[in-house]
Design a protein around this motif. Structure first.
Motif, PDB file in Angstrom:
ATOM      1  N   ASP A  42       0.848  -1.179   0.000  1.00 39.90           N
ATOM      2  CA  ASP A  42       0.000   0.000   0.000  1.00 39.90           C
ATOM      3  C   ASP A  42       0.896   1.245   0.000  1.00 39.90           C
ATOM      4  O   ASP A  42       1.904   1.292   0.716  1.00 39.90           O
ATOM      5  CB  ASP A  42      -0.882   0.002   1.252  1.00 39.90           C
ATOM      6  CG  ASP A  42      -1.703   1.264   1.368  1.00 39.90           C
ATOM      7  OD1 ASP A  42      -2.737   1.368   0.689  1.00 39.90           O
ATOM      8  OD2 ASP A  42      -1.282   2.153   2.135  1.00 39.90           O
ATOM      9  N   PHE A  45       1.473   2.836   3.464  1.00 41.61           N
ATOM     10  CA  PHE A  45       2.358   1.987   4.266  1.00 41.61           C
ATOM     11  C   PHE A  45       3.790   2.095   3.767  1.00 41.61           C
ATOM     12  O   PHE A  45       4.732   2.183   4.569  1.00 41.61           O
ATOM     13  CB  PHE A  45       1.911   0.529   4.203  1.00 41.61           C
ATOM     14  CG  PHE A  45       2.932  -0.429   4.763  1.00 41.61           C
ATOM     15  CD1 PHE A  45       3.151  -0.510   6.128  1.00 41.61           C
ATOM     16  CD2 PHE A  45       3.705  -1.227   3.915  1.00 41.61           C
ATOM     17  CE1 PHE A  45       4.118  -1.380   6.647  1.00 41.61           C
ATOM     18  CE2 PHE A  45       4.658  -2.087   4.425  1.00 41.61           C
ATOM     19  CZ  PHE A  45       4.866  -2.163   5.794  1.00 41.61           C
ATOM     20  N   LEU A 207      -0.503   0.176   9.827  1.00 43.03           N
ATOM     21  CA  LEU A 207      -0.859  -0.046   8.427  1.00 43.03           C
ATOM     22  C   LEU A 207      -0.167  -1.259   7.812  1.00 43.03           C
ATOM     23  O   LEU A 207      -0.392  -1.561   6.640  1.00 43.03           O
ATOM     24  CB  LEU A 207      -0.515   1.202   7.603  1.00 43.03           C
ATOM     25  CG  LEU A 207      -1.270   2.476   7.982  1.00 43.03           C
ATOM     26  CD1 LEU A 207      -0.742   3.661   7.194  1.00 43.03           C
ATOM     27  CD2 LEU A 207      -2.767   2.305   7.762  1.00 43.03           C
TER      28      LEU A 207
END
Length: 296
Positions: A42, A45, A207
């Motif tokens: 992500d 992240f 995250l």
């Protein structure tokens, strides 16, 4: 502790160009590596993870060399550096690379010399000659003309994110280079990373993916590259180079970054690099010679 140089101005400037060139070489791999990483991580992240890893390393360096804490008036510039190059630029580019290819995003990096020079005037007190701005504007204009010719409507979100990334990065570069004159190049990026640590480390923990199973070696290597080289080592050379050779002058070396980056994108990611991209890249590289001549 104030950092001073015993070199004569000419040798000092030459070292600045050499350090700046090394920094540009290192940064050239950032966008291709980020592009590989966001395929499996992500983007948010990825941003906080790379900052966390680099910040922990920076904290270790500051402790090992027993560096003194910045003075009270140095904390605000360090915060600007942290927001610009530790969080802002990595996050905005990671988000942008969800919409555009690394080859396309690298073209926008051609705007960084102009942004850095403008903030060098506003924050660093530099005053390049008028002809310098002509070459800098010409190089940036060529980059934007190419981007427009490719149709920005194809990925307007990605292009807007890249433009914002360029602005915050230019500010972070100029602010960090100005501060490097008194605090030191590697100390600036290390302290900026440490400032961000209380924010990015908890976010990285929150995250983090539920499982890292299936993450490829290429993604892990890309994360390692952007954490160690893009976020830390590259800035050691880059801030030192800007401080030694001048923000506006050495900042023009960033016009070389698209050339190196496009080559990496074509080699590692097998992305197409059009003749138009190469022509624009060569043209903006030619502008750096003129800008360098009239930067002071």
């Amino acid at each position: 502790m104030q950092r001073t140089s015993q070199l004569n101005p000419s040798a000092h400037a030459s070292r600045g160009w050499l350090n700046g060139f090394i920094g540009v070489l290192i940064f050239s791999g950032s966008l291709p590596a980020t592009r590989l990483a966001v395929l499996e991580f992500d983007p948010v992240f990825l941003t906080v993870a790379r900052a966390s890893i680099a910040a922990l390393l920076g904290l270790g360096l500051l402790a090992f060399f027993k560096e003194q804490r910045p003075t009270p008036n140095q904390w605000k510039p360090l915060l600007i550096v942290a927001l610009g190059v530790v969080i802002g630029f990595p996050l905005l580019t990671a988000l942008a690379l969800q919409y555009v290819t690394s080859a396309h995003s690298i073209v926008f990096i051609g705007l960084l010399p102009l942004a850095t020079a403008v903030f060098g005037v506003l924050r660093g007190g530099e005053r390049p000659r008028p002809v310098f701005w002509l070459f800098s504007l010409l190089g940036s204009g060529l980059v934007m003309a190419y981007a427009l010719s490719q149709g920005l409507s194809a990925a307007p979100v990605g292009d807007l994110l890249m433009l914002l990334a360029v602005l915050v990065c230019g500010l972070g570069y100029a602010e960090g280079a100005t501060l490097s004159r008194t605090l030191g190049g590697w100390q600036v990026i290390c302290w900026a990373l440490v400032i961000s640590l209380p924010v990015v480390l908890p976010l990285a923990t929150i995250l983090a993916p539920a499982s890292f199973t299936g993450i490829s070696l290429a993604a892990w290597l890309s994360l390692g590259y952007v954490s160690l080289f893009s976020m830390l080592i590259g800035f050691v050379f880059w801030y030192r180079g800007l401080a030694q050779g001048g923000i506006a002058a050495v900042g023009q070396l960033q016009l070389l970054q698209p050339f190196f980056g496009l080559a990496l994108a074509a080699t590692l990611l097998h992305e197409s690099v059009s003749v138009g991209m190469l022509v624009v890249t060569v043209a903006v590289i030619a502008c750096v010679a003129g800008a360098k001549k009239f930067a002071r």
